[in-house]
Design an enzyme around this catalytic site. Structure first.
Site, short mmCIF file in Angstrom:
data_model
loop_
_atom_site.label_atom_id
_atom_site.label_comp_id
_atom_site.label_asym_id
_atom_site.label_seq_id
_atom_site.Cartn_x
_atom_site.Cartn_y
_atom_site.Cartn_z
N TYR A 230 0.81 -1.22 0.00
CA TYR A 230 0.00 0.00 0.00
C TYR A 230 0.84 1.28 0.00
O TYR A 230 0.39 2.32 0.47
CB TYR A 230 -0.97 -0.01 1.19
CG TYR A 230 -1.97 -1.14 1.09
CD1 TYR A 230 -3.11 -1.01 0.30
CD2 TYR A 230 -1.76 -2.34 1.74
CE1 TYR A 230 -4.02 -2.05 0.18
CE2 TYR A 230 -2.66 -3.39 1.63
CZ TYR A 230 -3.78 -3.24 0.86
OH TYR A 230 -4.68 -4.27 0.73
N HIS A 361 -20.55 -17.61 -12.07
CA HIS A 361 -20.15 -16.47 -11.27
C HIS A 361 -19.63 -15.33 -12.15
O HIS A 361 -18.70 -15.53 -12.92
CB HIS A 361 -19.04 -16.95 -10.34
CG HIS A 361 -19.03 -16.22 -9.09
ND1 HIS A 361 -19.56 -16.71 -7.94
CD2 HIS A 361 -18.59 -14.98 -8.83
CE1 HIS A 361 -19.42 -15.81 -6.99
NE2 HIS A 361 -18.84 -14.76 -7.51
N ALA A 362 -20.22 -14.13 -12.02
CA ALA A 362 -19.87 -13.03 -12.92
C ALA A 362 -18.41 -12.62 -12.73
O ALA A 362 -17.93 -12.50 -11.60
CB ALA A 362 -20.77 -11.83 -12.65
N HIS A 391 -21.11 -3.07 -13.00
CA HIS A 391 -19.96 -3.32 -12.14
C HIS A 391 -18.83 -4.02 -12.91
O HIS A 391 -17.68 -3.59 -12.87
CB HIS A 391 -20.38 -4.17 -10.93
CG HIS A 391 -19.23 -4.61 -10.08
ND1 HIS A 391 -18.85 -3.94 -8.95
CD2 HIS A 391 -18.35 -5.63 -10.23
CE1 HIS A 391 -17.78 -4.53 -8.43
NE2 HIS A 391 -17.46 -5.56 -9.19
N GLU A 392 -19.15 -5.09 -13.61
CA GLU A 392 -18.11 -5.84 -14.33
C GLU A 392 -17.47 -4.98 -15.41
O GLU A 392 -16.26 -5.05 -15.64
CB GLU A 392 -18.71 -7.12 -14.96
CG GLU A 392 -19.24 -8.13 -13.95
CD GLU A 392 -18.19 -8.57 -12.95
OE1 GLU A 392 -16.99 -8.49 -13.25
OE2 GLU A 392 -18.58 -8.97 -11.83
N HIS A 395 -14.55 -2.97 -14.34
CA HIS A 395 -13.26 -3.67 -14.40
C HIS A 395 -12.67 -3.61 -15.81
O HIS A 395 -11.50 -3.33 -16.01
CB HIS A 395 -13.43 -5.15 -14.03
CG HIS A 395 -13.73 -5.40 -12.57
ND1 HIS A 395 -12.92 -4.96 -11.57
CD2 HIS A 395 -14.76 -6.05 -11.96
CE1 HIS A 395 -13.43 -5.35 -10.39
NE2 HIS A 395 -14.55 -6.00 -10.62
N GLU A 419 -12.26 -3.03 -7.43
CA GLU A 419 -13.65 -3.28 -7.04
C GLU A 419 -14.42 -1.99 -6.86
O GLU A 419 -15.62 -1.90 -7.16
CB GLU A 419 -13.71 -4.08 -5.74
CG GLU A 419 -13.21 -5.49 -5.84
CD GLU A 419 -13.89 -6.28 -6.94
OE1 GLU A 419 -15.09 -6.07 -7.18
OE2 GLU A 419 -13.21 -7.09 -7.58
N HIS A 521 -12.47 -17.08 3.48
CA HIS A 521 -11.20 -16.40 3.20
C HIS A 521 -10.08 -16.75 4.18
O HIS A 521 -8.92 -16.45 3.92
CB HIS A 521 -11.43 -14.88 3.18
CG HIS A 521 -12.39 -14.47 2.10
ND1 HIS A 521 -13.73 -14.74 2.16
CD2 HIS A 521 -12.19 -13.83 0.93
CE1 HIS A 521 -14.32 -14.28 1.07
NE2 HIS A 521 -13.42 -13.73 0.32
N ARG A 530 -8.76 -5.38 1.30
CA ARG A 530 -9.19 -4.79 0.03
C ARG A 530 -10.71 -4.55 -0.01
O ARG A 530 -11.17 -3.58 -0.60
CB ARG A 530 -8.79 -5.71 -1.13
CG ARG A 530 -9.46 -7.07 -1.07
CD ARG A 530 -8.95 -8.02 -2.14
NE ARG A 530 -7.53 -8.30 -1.99
CZ ARG A 530 -6.92 -9.37 -2.52
NH1 ARG A 530 -7.61 -10.24 -3.24
NH2 ARG A 530 -5.64 -9.57 -2.34
N TYR A 531 -11.47 -5.43 0.62
CA TYR A 531 -12.93 -5.29 0.57
C TYR A 531 -13.39 -4.11 1.44
O TYR A 531 -14.33 -3.40 1.11
CB TYR A 531 -13.62 -6.58 1.01
CG TYR A 531 -13.19 -7.78 0.19
CD1 TYR A 531 -13.49 -7.84 -1.17
CD2 TYR A 531 -12.47 -8.81 0.75
CE1 TYR A 531 -13.09 -8.93 -1.94
CE2 TYR A 531 -12.06 -9.90 -0.01
CZ TYR A 531 -12.37 -9.95 -1.35
OH TYR A 531 -11.95 -11.03 -2.10
ZN LIG Z 1 -15.72 -6.79 -9.20
#
Ligand SMILES: [Zn+2]
Length: 622
Positions: A230, A361-362, A391-392, A395, A419, A521, A530-531
């Site tokens: 970071y 899964h997208a 959203h996709e 990316h 994200e 996780h 990150r989330y």
């Molecule tokens: Zn995403």
């Protein structure tokens, strides 16, 4: 690892490549002897050697990643034993390459006279492995075996409902819809006990081995290695996340207080008291991480119906999968981005094929690191998928924007950024936006009195998630540093859940439990900060875009559709990829170098006022 760059929205952390660690490797020749430079291998490496090493490694990884992405794409869109075997082989090759590169990079880290770009790239190579194995004989094999075992134990995990076995995805779904406190408690307890407890010794051993690996690469421990990505010292990053949490905690506290009251109304004092922590199994999610599933319990009277339904709008206007994606492309085109390439339309997977198994899964992909971008989804004509498409595509446009960068810079500015872009775009699907694209009649835009319902539904997921997003790695950082010892694993986990989330297990937990293992996780070894960052950043990006667009209304109603100035600024951040420290990228779009939770507070301001009113006279906190 780089090849997990096909960062799927919801698939993050579940790609094959990111799960497992390290094939066995042996290091023989000094790294600088492999750079192809004419240096005598006896001489100490020079800055020039380091630069050559980085260039050659980038070339090798670039070429590898293109081939690997094609294999993974085929595997994900045509699952057979054969494509599984090919994907596993390619994954092992990538792991070996990444490990070798990290070890080599560590040898150059203290070379005098390194230019800043080379230094940063060496750090990326050195710190880029999630779970590093030491070079001691047999260690890589042992680590890989344990990591594989933990991952597959989670995948095969079962809980029970009314005494009958129930698998992971079914129990997850049932926790969202079941409203029977005894059954919820049974599912919670059985899942945590069955899945977590058997992993405990393996997990402790894995921590030991990986810490040795991290030390060999020059890090204090694995947690410090994770925090090194970071652009700031590891300790400062921990402080930064605490600072962000302090900003948004007052909002969380109000949501917690209000939700606890509603749960008390529904279940009574026996199940949920009006004071103290909330029982973990009542929140519609096995980990109490997102609470949207119990929106029906907390919905304010009269605000539930917003007067239109996106699914119905899409259907009545004759949208199919392709038309929905075209609409998503239209959002970016309106900001001034180039249309998607022809190959996107030819090679993407939009609908579930009838004749073969695919990963539905997208996810968003960048196959050739240039322009061969794609999405993979099994699109259904409904409002959720309409949001996911936006959203996709976030990316994909990010990937294409940074395609002029060198290999190690083909990424988000930090791992929260990728994200957050997609989520910022998803936040922009407001009723006003639906009017602008011709889906909703202007007279049907819900009036301000529906705002509380809209915002509360968002908050139950996005605000409720914050303390959980923070504590997963708080626990892991202390485990890797040794501050939490194996005997304390479960107690420390629940202490953190109580402190940050105000959540308590429905039943007493035995000393031999390993409750953290019941969250994917942890056995899956996917870093989690990150989330948390993405939740904060998406609102910061959104607010910056709305300010650039000159929006003056309530933030949550803003649409910056069609604003070329926003697009130009956004592109400035996106095209940098990971080439500069993240504060530079943040500044290019938002004008500030600080990550900041205040935008999230602004977004939810009307809800905050309403919650304070609702919570008046209650004793909030726990
Ligand atoms: Zn995403």
């Amino acid at each position: 690892m780089r090849l997990s760059r096909k960062s799927g929205a919801k698939s993050v952390g579940k790609t094959a490549a990111s799960i497992i660690v390290l094939a066995a490797i042996t290091f023989t020749a000094p790294a600088y002897a492999q750079t192809g430079s004419s240096q005598n291998s006896e001489a100490a490496p020079t800055a020039e050697d380091a630069k050559n090493f980085v260039a050659e490694t980038e070339k090798k990884m670039f070429d590898y990643s293109v081939d690997a992405s094609r294999v993974y794409w085929i595997n994900s869109t045509y699952i057979t034993d054969d494509t599984d075997a090919l994907a596993a082989k390619v994954g092992a090759e990538g792991t070996t390459m990444a490990v070798q590169a990290a070890i080599d990079a560590a040898k150059y880290k203290d070379v005098q006279g390194l230019d800043p770009v080379t230094k940063r790239k060496l750090d990326k190579l050195r710190g880029g492995i999630v779970l590093p194995a030491p070079t001691t004989e047999g260690a890589a094999t042992e680590l890989n075996t344990i990591a594989t075992k933990l991952n597959s134990a989670y995948g095969k995990g079962k809980g029970t409902l009314n005494g009958k076995e129930i698998n992971g995805s079914d129990i997850e779904a049932a926790m969202g819809t079941n409203r029977n406190p005894e059954e919820l408690s049974e599912m919670w307890e059985s899942w945590h006990t069955n899945v977590g407890a058997p992993m405990k010794d393996d997990y402790a051993r894995m921590v030991e081995i990986a810490n040795e690996g991290a030390e060999e690469l020059g890090f204090a421990d694995v947690g410090a290695m994770w925090r090194s990505g970071y652009d700031m010292p590891a300790d400062e990053f921990a402080e930064l996340t605490d600072k962000l949490w302090a900003q948004v905690k007052p909002l969380y506290d109000e949501v917690h207080c209000y939700t606890r009251g509603k749960l008390n109304e529904k279940y009574g004092d026996e199940v949920q008291a009006t004071t103290g922590p909330i029982r973990a199994d009542l929140l519609g999610n096995m980990w109490a991480q997102e609470w949207g599933n119990i929106y029906d319990i907390v919905a304010p009277e009269g605000a539930g119906d917003i007067g239109f339904d996106t699914t119905q709008l899409l259907t009545s206007k004759g949208y199919d999968a392709t038309k929905m994606v075209k609409a998503g492309e239209g959002f970016f085109s309106s900001l001034g981005f180039e249309p998607l390439p022809d190959t996107f339309w030819k090679r993407s997977l939009f609908t579930k094929p009838a004749d073969r198994e695919v990963v539905c899964h997208a996810s968003a992909w960048d196959i050739d690191n240039v322009d061969d971008i794609r999405i993979k989804m099994c699109i259904k004509v409904n409002g959720d998928d309409f949001v996911t498409i936006h959203h996709e595509l976030g990316h994909n446009y990010y990937q294409r924007a940074y395609n002029k960068q060198s290999y190690l810079h083909l990424d988000g500015a930090n791992d929260g950024f990728h994200e957050a872009i997609g989520d910022m775009v998803a936040l922009s699907i407001t009723p006003e936006y639906l009017v602008q694209v011709g889906l909703l009649d202007a007279s049907k835009v819900p009036s301000a009195d529906k705002d509380i319902g809209l915002l509360l539904r968002q908050a139950m997921d996005k605000v409720a998630f914050l303390p959980f997003g923070l504590l997963v790695d708080k626990w892991r950082w202390q485990v890797f540093s040794g501050d939490i010892q194996p005997a304390e694993y479960t107690k420390a986990w629940h202490d953190l859940k109580l402190e940050y989330q105000g959540i308590t297990p429905p039943v007493e937990r035995p000393a031999d439990a390993f409750d953290p293992g019941a969250k994917y996780h942890i056995p899956g070894n996917t870093p989690y900060s990150r989330y948390f960052l993405a939740r904060i950043l998406q609102f910061q990006f959104y607010k910056a875009a709305c300010e650039t667009a000159g929006w003056t209304g309530p933030l949550h109603r803003c649409s910056f559709y069609g604003n070329k100035e926003v697009g130009a600024k956004l592109n400035k951040m996106l095209e940098m990829g990971a080439s500069k420290p993240w504060p530079d990228a943040l500044e290019a779009f938002t004008g500030t170098r600080e990550m900041d939770g205040s935008a999230m507070i602004s977004y939810f301001e009307p809800l905050m006022d309403w919650l304070k009113e609702e919570n008046k006279g209650k004793s909030c906190g726990w």
